[in-house]
Design a protein around this motif. Structure first.
Motif, PDB file in Angstrom:
ATOM      1  N   ILE A  42      -2.742   2.786   2.444  1.00  0.00           N
ATOM      2  CA  ILE A  42      -3.209   2.938   1.067  1.00  0.00           C
ATOM      3  C   ILE A  42      -4.173   1.810   0.719  1.00  0.00           C
ATOM      4  N   VAL A  43      -5.342   2.165   0.179  1.00  0.00           N
ATOM      5  CA  VAL A  43      -6.309   1.171  -0.276  1.00  0.00           C
ATOM      6  C   VAL A  43      -6.761   1.528  -1.688  1.00  0.00           C
ATOM      7  N   GLN A  44      -7.440   0.587  -2.326  1.00  0.00           N
ATOM      8  CA  GLN A  44      -7.915   0.825  -3.681  1.00  0.00           C
ATOM      9  C   GLN A  44      -9.108   1.769  -3.680  1.00  0.00           C
ATOM     10  N   ALA A  99      -4.695   4.074  -4.794  1.00  0.00           N
ATOM     11  CA  ALA A  99      -4.191   5.426  -4.552  1.00  0.00           C
ATOM     12  C   ALA A  99      -4.935   6.200  -3.476  1.00  0.00           C
ATOM     13  N   VAL A 100      -5.799   5.532  -2.688  1.00  0.00           N
ATOM     14  CA  VAL A 100      -6.478   6.234  -1.599  1.00  0.00           C
ATOM     15  C   VAL A 100      -5.560   6.238  -0.381  1.00  0.00           C
ATOM     16  N   LEU A 101      -5.186   7.431   0.072  1.00  0.00           N
ATOM     17  CA  LEU A 101      -4.359   7.586   1.260  1.00  0.00           C
ATOM     18  C   LEU A 101      -5.277   7.892   2.437  1.00  0.00           C
ATOM     19  N   GLY A 149      -2.000  -1.394   0.580  1.00  0.00           N
ATOM     20  CA  GLY A 149      -0.761  -1.478  -0.184  1.00  0.00           C
ATOM     21  C   GLY A 149       0.203  -2.482   0.405  1.00  0.00           C
ATOM     22  N   THR A 150       0.165  -2.649   1.737  1.00  0.00           N
ATOM     23  CA  THR A 150       1.029  -3.618   2.403  1.00  0.00           C
ATOM     24  C   THR A 150       0.812  -5.015   1.842  1.00  0.00           C
ATOM     25  N   GLU A 151      -0.435  -5.364   1.608  1.00  0.00           N
ATOM     26  CA  GLU A 151      -0.745  -6.684   1.052  1.00  0.00           C
ATOM     27  C   GLU A 151      -0.552  -6.706  -0.462  1.00  0.00           C
ATOM     28  N   MET A 152      -0.983  -5.626  -1.141  1.00  0.00           N
ATOM     29  CA  MET A 152      -0.907  -5.609  -2.601  1.00  0.00           C
ATOM     30  C   MET A 152       0.529  -5.675  -3.109  1.00  0.00           C
ATOM     31  N   ASN A 153       1.450  -5.028  -2.374  1.00  0.00           N
ATOM     32  CA  ASN A 153       2.836  -4.926  -2.843  1.00  0.00           C
ATOM     33  C   ASN A 153       3.782  -5.857  -2.089  1.00  0.00           C
ATOM     34  N   ALA A 154       3.221  -6.833  -1.401  1.00  0.00           N
ATOM     35  CA  ALA A 154       4.056  -7.733  -0.615  1.00  0.00           C
ATOM     36  C   ALA A 154       4.945  -8.583  -1.526  1.00  0.00           C
ATOM     37  N   LYS A 170       4.781   6.857  -1.728  1.00  0.00           N
ATOM     38  CA  LYS A 170       5.934   6.052  -1.326  1.00  0.00           C
ATOM     39  C   LYS A 170       6.028   5.939   0.200  1.00  0.00           C
ATOM     40  N   GLY A 171       6.213   4.713   0.670  1.00  0.00           N
ATOM     41  CA  GLY A 171       6.411   4.465   2.080  1.00  0.00           C
ATOM     42  C   GLY A 171       5.157   4.506   2.929  1.00  0.00           C
TER      43      GLY A 171
END
Length: 357
Positions: free
Chosen positions: A244-246, A254-256, A319-324, A238-239
């Motif tokens: 985060i990338v695939q 879930a790759v941090l 994640g920024t792009e995936m969850n936009a 979260k946050g």
């Protein structure tokens, strides 16, 4: 299987880990070639040899085979579910006791003060073992490792379902077995990685690596397990969308990426789902190989922060792009040029000369 899937190599051996083959599809990727086969145990004339951790993993090989949907997407039938329950409970009991044996072999015996208990009889299996419930108690109170109330309750429920099957009958729904087995699988994978694997010798690691890779790949194909595991790691993700990338291994988002000290750091990135870790350079190699298939990476400029180009990759979807949100200026089809050593986007503009990669 397509020619592309047949030709796709595993990550080079120098990265010192096994991975699941994956074929790049756009920038998201997908699992195409499941996993290396489990260690072959049925060669004619071989002796029977199942040390505790090997034994537990061999049970888990059977479990993931039994819970996986078939090639037509049909869910497993009652017989497969029956043996999934029996073998999952056996795996849990063996692996819990394996941890106790590492602490001290007497912790696996029911009555430590009994004068008939000896190491010689223990090695032969001639002793009365503790119950699964007692194994959980001893791990918590003697070894001092955490097993949550929820995890213990799941193990206890699984033991009761196993006892019903083993000694009389079991009548229940597919959904109940699916939920219970996924819950216990999530616990056992955590227990393996946190409590058992760090305490194995290199020789023991080498002996179980194929089975472990196979089981990890099998869990990824069990949708209820994926749901349970992603829910478990959600607070840690979260946050942190910008880092985060695939995952090139399990295809979960879930790759941090932390950088953790730059390109020489041993754990610059970690998949919180499948627990794979990478150096920055190794993750860059994996990401290009499995998500981008080497697409236009020959002339990547160096990162303006670390002045290296080896950990820099174009077309990274975070994640920024995936969850936009749909009404934002970003979308799942956007991407950035990203430095895995610095854990931030790298400018495309020319910077200082790159250090040798």
């Amino acid at each position: 299987m397509s020619s592309r899937e047949q030709e796709l190599p595993f990550v080079p051996a120098e990265l010192n880990r096994d991975v699941i083959g994956a074929e790049a599809v756009g920038v998201r990727g997908r699992i195409s070639d499941p996993t290396p086969l489990p260690r072959y145990r049925d060669a004619a004339g071989e002796d029977v040899d199942f040390p505790p951790v090997d034994n537990g993993l061999d049970y888990l090989v059977s479990v993931v085979d039994g819970l996986e949907r078939d090639e037509y997407g049909e869910r497993p039938g009652p017989r497969k579910l029956k043996y999934a329950v029996l073998h999952l409970q056996a795996a849990a009991e063996v692996l819990l006791k394996a941890r106790l044996e590492i602490e001290h072999w007497t912790l696996v015996t029911e009555n430590i003060t009994n004068k008939k208990v000896s190491r010689e009889k223990f090695e032969k299996g001639e002793f009365t073992s503790i119950t699964p419930e007692e194994a959980v108690r001893r791990i918590r109170e003697i070894v001092g490792e955490e097993i949550s109330k929820e995890e213990a309750a799941g193990l206890d429920k699984l033991t009761k379902r196993r006892n019903a099957l083993q000694h009389y009958r079991l009548t229940t729904t597919y959904e109940e077995i699916e939920s219970l087995t996924a819950e216990v699988l999530v616990f056992l994978m955590r227990f393996l990685h946190e409590s058992l694997l760090p305490r194995l010798t290199p020789a023991e690691h080498d002996r179980i690596k194929d089975d472990l890779t196979y089981v990890t790949g099998g869990t990824i194909r069990i949708q209820r397990y994926v749901t349970e595991r992603m829910e478990q790691i959600r607070p840690a993700l979260k946050g942190k969308d910008e880092c985060i990338v695939q995952c090139p291994r399990c295809a979960q988002d879930a790759v941090l990426v932390t950088g953790n000290g730059g390109h020489r750091a041993a754990e610059a990135a970690k998949c919180l789902f499948c627990r794979t870790t990478w150096t920055a350079d190794a993750l860059a190699t994996d990401y290009v190989l499995y998500h981008l298939a080497g697409f236009f990476q020959d002339d990547v400029p160096p990162c303006p922060t670390c002045h290296r180009n080896r950990p820099v990759v174009r077309y990274v979807v975070r994640g920024t792009e995936m969850n936009a949100p749909r009404d934002s200026d970003r979308s799942p089809y956007d991407s950035v040029t990203f430095c895995f050593a610095c854990a931030r986007p790298a400018a495309e503009a020319p910077a200082a000369p790159a250090h040798p990669a």
